[in-house]
Write a protein that holds these residues in place. Sequence first.
Motif, short mmCIF file in Angstrom:
data_model
loop_
_atom_site.label_atom_id
_atom_site.label_comp_id
_atom_site.label_asym_id
_atom_site.label_seq_id
_atom_site.Cartn_x
_atom_site.Cartn_y
_atom_site.Cartn_z
N LEU A 127 0.84 -1.20 0.00
CA LEU A 127 0.00 0.00 0.00
C LEU A 127 0.87 1.25 0.00
CD1 LEU A 127 -2.73 1.47 0.22
CD2 LEU A 127 -2.55 1.19 2.72
N ALA A 128 1.92 1.25 0.82
CA ALA A 128 2.82 2.40 0.88
C ALA A 128 3.48 2.65 -0.47
CB ALA A 128 3.88 2.18 1.96
N THR A 129 3.90 1.58 -1.10
CA THR A 129 4.54 1.71 -2.42
C THR A 129 3.55 2.29 -3.43
OG1 THR A 129 6.02 -0.13 -1.94
CG2 THR A 129 5.69 0.43 -4.27
N SER A 130 2.33 1.79 -3.41
CA SER A 130 1.30 2.28 -4.33
C SER A 130 1.01 3.76 -4.10
CB SER A 130 0.03 1.45 -4.16
OG SER A 130 -1.01 1.97 -4.94
N VAL A 131 0.83 4.15 -2.83
CA VAL A 131 0.51 5.55 -2.50
C VAL A 131 1.65 6.46 -2.93
CG1 VAL A 131 0.21 7.16 -0.58
CG2 VAL A 131 -1.09 5.02 -0.63
N PHE A 132 2.87 6.11 -2.55
CA PHE A 132 3.98 7.01 -2.87
C PHE A 132 4.36 6.99 -4.34
CE2 PHE A 132 4.30 7.09 1.73
CZ PHE A 132 4.45 8.45 1.93
N SER A 133 4.05 5.91 -5.03
CA SER A 133 4.27 5.89 -6.49
C SER A 133 3.36 6.88 -7.19
CB SER A 133 4.02 4.48 -7.05
OG SER A 133 4.99 3.59 -6.58
N ARG A 134 2.15 7.02 -6.65
CA ARG A 134 1.22 8.01 -7.24
C ARG A 134 1.57 9.44 -6.83
NH1 ARG A 134 -4.55 4.86 -6.81
NH2 ARG A 134 -3.91 3.15 -8.16
N LEU A 135 2.02 9.58 -5.59
CA LEU A 135 2.39 10.92 -5.11
C LEU A 135 3.67 11.43 -5.75
CD1 LEU A 135 1.63 10.63 -1.29
CD2 LEU A 135 0.33 11.93 -2.99
N PRO A 137 5.58 10.32 -8.84
CA PRO A 137 5.80 9.49 -10.04
C PRO A 137 7.23 9.63 -10.53
CG PRO A 137 4.49 11.44 -10.56
CD PRO A 137 4.69 11.44 -9.08
N PRO A 138 7.70 8.61 -11.26
CA PRO A 138 9.07 8.68 -11.79
C PRO A 138 9.23 9.85 -12.75
CG PRO A 138 7.96 6.66 -12.51
CD PRO A 138 7.00 7.42 -11.65
N ARG A 139 10.43 10.35 -12.82
CA ARG A 139 10.70 11.49 -13.73
C ARG A 139 11.16 11.04 -15.06
NH1 ARG A 139 13.00 16.26 -9.96
NH2 ARG A 139 11.62 15.85 -8.26
#
Length: 139
Positions: A127-135, A137-139
Amino acid sequence: MSPYGTIYPMDKLRILAKSMHCLESVDKNDFQRRARILQAIWRTEHDFPVGELRGKSRGALLEMPWAKQTLANFLTDDIRQVVRETLEGDRRQKGSLIQPNRMYSNLLSSQPMAFNLFVPLQLDLNLATSVFSRLLPPR
């Protein structure tokens, strides 16, 4: 027409805040007053007892020691367990800046909010990975 005469928006908020036991002189703007009112409404809707500070009912506080016993300021049993361990168990850190009474009873404090937001992420790394991936995003 209102029995109060012409009522301006800030006056309406003031009247509502007073009726909810959350009219506070520290509120400097509509946002602060509205947040306090919303928390008092939430507390009332859940039938949680109103807390006091310096002998005065405060609508955005939960009654102590009830708040400590129930941990009603926290959203899930998992969060409540982490709070218990953090405040009462072996995980209590010397010199901690956590103020237990604020954690237990203050509905507007950032301390319980941080636990409500971040404990689920701490307990579920996917869940943490999903949340922070959306917050973030890769550059």
